[in-house]
Design a protein around this motif. Structure first.
Motif, PDB file in Angstrom:
ATOM      1  N   GLY A   1       0.974  -1.205   0.105  1.00 39.51           N
ATOM      2  CA  GLY A   1      -0.001  -0.060   0.139  1.00 39.51           C
ATOM      3  C   GLY A   1       0.900   1.322  -0.004  1.00 39.51           C
ATOM      4  O   GLY A   1       1.907   1.539   0.868  1.00 39.51           O
ATOM      5  N   ASN A   2       0.315   2.239  -1.015  1.00 37.53           N
ATOM      6  CA  ASN A   2       1.147   3.470  -1.031  1.00 37.53           C
ATOM      7  C   ASN A   2       0.046   4.696  -1.306  1.00 37.53           C
ATOM      8  O   ASN A   2      -0.417   4.483  -2.227  1.00 37.53           O
ATOM      9  CB  ASN A   2       2.368   3.515  -1.950  1.00 37.53           C
ATOM     10  CG  ASN A   2       3.489   3.121  -1.466  1.00 37.53           C
ATOM     11  OD1 ASN A   2       4.263   3.182  -0.648  1.00 37.53           O
ATOM     12  ND2 ASN A   2       3.992   2.057  -2.215  1.00 37.53           N
ATOM     13  N   SER A   3       0.006   5.583  -0.385  1.00 30.54           N
ATOM     14  CA  SER A   3      -0.782   6.708  -0.675  1.00 30.54           C
ATOM     15  C   SER A   3      -2.056   6.363  -1.384  1.00 30.54           C
ATOM     16  O   SER A   3      -2.572   6.939  -2.211  1.00 30.54           O
ATOM     17  CB  SER A   3      -0.046   7.749  -1.765  1.00 30.54           C
ATOM     18  OG  SER A   3       1.286   7.956  -1.427  1.00 30.54           O
ATOM     19  N   GLY A   4      -2.707   5.617  -0.449  1.00 34.24           N
ATOM     20  CA  GLY A   4      -4.088   5.331  -0.792  1.00 34.24           C
ATOM     21  C   GLY A   4      -4.383   4.188  -1.804  1.00 34.24           C
ATOM     22  O   GLY A   4      -5.393   3.798  -2.179  1.00 34.24           O
ATOM     23  N   GLU A   5      -3.276   3.849  -2.518  1.00 36.36           N
ATOM     24  CA  GLU A   5      -3.620   2.890  -3.575  1.00 36.36           C
ATOM     25  C   GLU A   5      -2.795   1.457  -2.940  1.00 36.36           C
ATOM     26  O   GLU A   5      -1.659   1.585  -2.622  1.00 36.36           O
ATOM     27  CB  GLU A   5      -2.765   3.306  -4.811  1.00 36.36           C
ATOM     28  CG  GLU A   5      -3.625   4.427  -5.488  1.00 36.36           C
ATOM     29  CD  GLU A   5      -3.106   4.617  -7.096  1.00 36.36           C
ATOM     30  OE1 GLU A   5      -2.481   3.829  -7.667  1.00 36.36           O
ATOM     31  OE2 GLU A   5      -3.655   5.449  -7.509  1.00 36.36           O
ATOM     32  N   THR A   6      -3.412   0.456  -3.340  1.00 36.37           N
ATOM     33  CA  THR A   6      -2.988  -0.908  -2.725  1.00 36.37           C
ATOM     34  C   THR A   6      -2.653  -1.775  -4.054  1.00 36.37           C
ATOM     35  O   THR A   6      -3.528  -1.968  -5.026  1.00 36.37           O
ATOM     36  CB  THR A   6      -3.728  -1.677  -1.840  1.00 36.37           C
ATOM     37  OG1 THR A   6      -4.290  -0.845  -0.903  1.00 36.37           O
ATOM     38  CG2 THR A   6      -3.438  -2.928  -1.537  1.00 36.37           C
ATOM     39  N   GLU A   7      -1.374  -2.342  -4.241  1.00 32.40           N
ATOM     40  CA  GLU A   7      -1.061  -3.418  -5.311  1.00 32.40           C
ATOM     41  C   GLU A   7      -1.111  -4.674  -4.717  1.00 32.40           C
ATOM     42  O   GLU A   7      -0.541  -4.859  -3.789  1.00 32.40           O
ATOM     43  CB  GLU A   7       0.300  -2.829  -5.628  1.00 32.40           C
ATOM     44  CG  GLU A   7       0.786  -3.670  -6.965  1.00 32.40           C
ATOM     45  CD  GLU A   7       0.022  -3.080  -8.158  1.00 32.40           C
ATOM     46  OE1 GLU A   7      -0.341  -2.019  -8.199  1.00 32.40           O
ATOM     47  OE2 GLU A   7      -0.160  -3.889  -9.023  1.00 32.40           O
ATOM     48  N   GLU A   8      -1.895  -5.368  -5.275  1.00 36.61           N
ATOM     49  CA  GLU A   8      -1.855  -6.893  -4.562  1.00 36.61           C
ATOM     50  C   GLU A   8      -0.987  -7.590  -5.883  1.00 36.61           C
ATOM     51  O   GLU A   8      -1.214  -7.600  -7.180  1.00 36.61           O
ATOM     52  CB  GLU A   8      -3.299  -7.444  -4.878  1.00 36.61           C
ATOM     53  CG  GLU A   8      -4.169  -6.859  -3.880  1.00 36.61           C
ATOM     54  CD  GLU A   8      -5.588  -7.576  -3.614  1.00 36.61           C
ATOM     55  OE1 GLU A   8      -5.629  -8.746  -4.325  1.00 36.61           O
ATOM     56  OE2 GLU A   8      -6.495  -7.119  -3.098  1.00 36.61           O
ATOM     57  N   ILE A   9      -0.044  -8.497  -5.236  1.00 33.35           N
ATOM     58  CA  ILE A   9       0.825  -9.399  -6.041  1.00 33.35           C
ATOM     59  C   ILE A   9       0.934 -10.727  -5.332  1.00 33.35           C
ATOM     60  O   ILE A   9       0.439 -10.757  -4.162  1.00 33.35           O
ATOM     61  CB  ILE A   9       2.285  -8.853  -5.884  1.00 33.35           C
ATOM     62  CG1 ILE A   9       2.549  -8.348  -4.385  1.00 33.35           C
ATOM     63  CG2 ILE A   9       2.360  -7.244  -6.836  1.00 33.35           C
ATOM     64  CD1 ILE A   9       4.171  -8.596  -4.288  1.00 33.35           C
TER      65      ILE A   9
END
Lengths: 299, 346
Positions: free
Chosen positions: B253-261
């Motif tokens: 998660g960074n600055s309101g956005e979440t990257e799912e990997i």
């Protein structure tokens, strides 16, 4: 003659001591502890104590023996704990194990009052103990006795302060919980407060729920029951459309009490493993996302 | 029954704890659910108070329980210990001989602490703890309840916190998911070690799932771009097909956005007692990895032994290492300020 009888007497005595040692160790009233150094303390104390008893003709009852031994064991254990607490850094494992053990052993020894302010006073006493334990000097013949007296003394005066509305040597504005921003003053104004009972909270909760206009729990239950986008019903193992996330959520999260996997599997005529795996692999991640979304909306 | 009288500790609960418990209980759909949330809140407060006495840092407001939706829907009562992991605080009433496990087991869950309540709710008694591996079995099964006879002393829990590799000066794991202006939780600080040799016996710890189930979940994600080609159709071509392959979902998660990997690990035993371990990172929500994502392999001292960075339009990054059974390593995945850390023993 002496040369023959004396060794036999020693042997008898040794055997009697060994039997006593076994009996003592089995006694449920003997001080118990999971503290790593305690087993050594126990062995050494027992050995030392029994050596002293050798040659003493009048043997005490098991009960008084355990009482005397426990006093020594407490003294030895507290001495060891204070030694560690003084020497080890506070962020070390040794310090934390020693502090846990000290609190655990000390708690039952601290005096109990029925005074309404007792709880608050005890709270303050533990706060004080954690910050001032270094000031206690354990170098006396009766460590347990002097430690309990030291703590009970502070507790007594805090109860007196609260009763008379006075505070001694404590600032009212001093924060007691930095995160919550609470001060001691908040707690003092609260002294008439009494904790509810396990049965008593039912009514409190029902009242509060009736007053709440927008309850996230209700909204979530409604969403699951209605499944407006169909995302819950679509989430099922390929071959088993009836085993969908809406049904499982209703059975696992909304039903009271929740149904176990075995019972749900029986209603669907499936194996427990199919239901269990589908729940953890697909349903929970989906429900989690929905719950988080509702959680943000309610804040 | 007090399973560990030689370890239990009594914690006083003040009006602040009860006020919070009542506030959370009032949000629930039914009185029964309200009572469960009330006791869950008190259990968290009791464990939190105990850890504070021992000067162990906690972050209750960054725990999953702090999200109103999660505490309403799931029977959870987690307490985050920054850099260490998470504890579940399970309330029981006097006379119970078992305790109910939480609805979900998070990958960074250390274990469950059982808190016993009597009629007088001015205090709770911490009875002991059960480590996660006794709840989420290597077979993948999650027990619904556990007998109190399984409880271990609290002193063992304290020692366990120090066994965690992340307590030994690992860089701070500060990943937090920010959404809707609310500082949200850190669920990437994994403290458990994955024992790869157990995979050879077909036993996989919680969180490590078949690629099939990971992909299913990715397809369900509302965040996934609908026009992208299905991951399920491309997975076979890209992923190893050996039997000892498993994947774990990670969120960065960074600055309101979440990257799912997906962190995918494939174990291949070699003839000389060594094992080859292929580690790869693949996107779950979109076709490509975000550019600048770094996967680093660290030795047991935390020293970087290999590093790979994603470029524009990379759909996976990978590295392979070889090692003997018992050797330890870690995988660190970094995207801007977000870090996910996983520890392994070959």
């Amino acid at each position: 003659m002496n040369e023959i009888t004396q060794p036999i007497n020693i042997q008898d005595q040794q055997q009697a001591m060994n039997a006593l040692l076994v009996e003592l160790k089995r006694s449920p009233d003997l001080l118990q502890s999971t503290y790593p150094a305690y087993s050594t303390i126990l062995e050494e104390t027992l050995e030392h104590y029994l050596k002293q008893m050798t040659g003493v003709s009048a043997s005490p009852s098991m009960e008084s023996l355990v009482t005397q031994l426990n006093d020594r064991l407490y003294d030895e254990l507290f001495c060891r704990l204070f030694e560690v607490l003084r020497q080890a850094p506070e962020n070390s494992l040794e310090w934390k194990l020693a502090m846990h053990e000290l609190l655990h052993q000390l708690q039952p020894l601290v005096k109990r009052h029925s005074h309404p302010d007792y709880q608050e006073a005890l709270h303050r006493t533990w706060d004080w103990f954690i910050s001032r334990y270094r000031e206690f000097n354990p170098c006396s013949d009766a460590v347990k006795q002097s430690l309990v007296k030291w703590v009970n003394g502070y507790l007594y005066w805090r109860t007196r302060d609260l009763r008379s509305g006075q505070t001694v040597s404590i600032s009212l504005d001093e924060p007691i919980d930095r995160e919550a921003g609470a001060t001691r003053l908040d707690r003092i104004s609260d002294t008439a407060w009494q904790a509810p009972t396990l049965d008593g909270i039912d009514q409190l909760i029902a009242q509060q729920q009736a007053q709440a206009t927008k309850r996230v729990g209700e909204q979530l239950a409604q969403y699951i029951n209605e499944d407006p986008t169909g995302e819950l019903k679509r989430c099922h193992p390929r071959k088993y459309p009836a085993c969908h996330a809406q049904y499982l959520a209703q059975m696992r999260l909304l039903e009271e009490p929740a149904l176990k996997f075995e019972a749900i599997a029986a209603t669907l005529n499936l194996t427990k493993a199919i239901v269990h795996n589908h729940w953890y692999d697909r349903c929970l991640p989906l429900l989690r996302k929905i719950a988080i979304r509702f959680g943000y909306q309610s804040e | 029954m007090t399973p560990h009288p030689d370890s239990a500790i009594t914690i006083l609960l003040d009006s602040q704890a009860h006020d919070l418990a009542l506030k959370f209980a009032a949000e629930q759909a039914t009185p029964q659910r309200g009572k469960q949330v009330y006791l869950n809140t008190l259990a968290i407060c009791a464990v939190n108070q105990w850890l504070k006495l021992l000067q162990i840092e906690t972050a209750p407001m960054q725990s999953h329980f702090w999200n109103a939706g999660l505490r309403a829907l799931l029977d959870i009562a987690d307490l985050l210990l920054p850099k260490l992991g998470r504890l579940e605080c399970r309330p029981i009433r006097l006379g119970q001989t078992t305790f109910a496990t939480p609805t979900e087991l998070q990958p960074d869950l250390i274990g469950c602490v059982v808190v016993q309540f009597e009629q007088d709710l001015s205090y709770g008694q911490l009875l002991g703890f059960v480590p996660t591996e006794q709840i989420g079995l290597p077979t993948g099964e999650v027990l619904e309840e556990v007998a109190l006879s399984e409880l271990q002393p609290l002193s063992r829990l304290i020692a366990r916190l120090y066994e965690s590799p992340s307590i030994a000066a690992q860089p701070a794991i500060t990943t937090s998911r920010v959404s809707g202006g609310t500082n949200y939780f850190n669920d990437l600080s994994s403290t458990s070690v994955t024992h790869l040799s157990q995979w050879l016996q077909d036993t996989f710890s919680v969180g490590w799932r078949s690629l099939e189930s990971l992909m299913w979940e990715a397809e369900l994600s509302p965040a996934r771009e609908p026009d992208k080609k299905s991951l399920r159709h491309t997975e076979k071509a890209k992923f190893p097909t050996e039997p000892y392959v498993r994947g774990k979902r990670l969120e960065l998660g960074n600055s309101g956005e979440t990257e799912e990997i997906a962190l995918v690990v494939n174990l291949t035993p070699q003839a000389n007692e060594e094992n080859e371990v292929l580690i790869l990172v693949h996107p779950l929500q979109s076709q490509y990895l975000p550019a600048g994502l770094v996967m680093a392999l660290l030795d047991e001292m935390g020293v970087v032994i290999a590093e790979v960075k994603s470029s524009v339009k990379d759909n996976l990054i990978k590295r392979t290492l070889r090692g003997k059974p018992g050797e330890r390593f870690s995988v660190k995945v970094t995207l801007e300020a977000a870090i996910a850390l996983e520890h392994f023993t070959i």
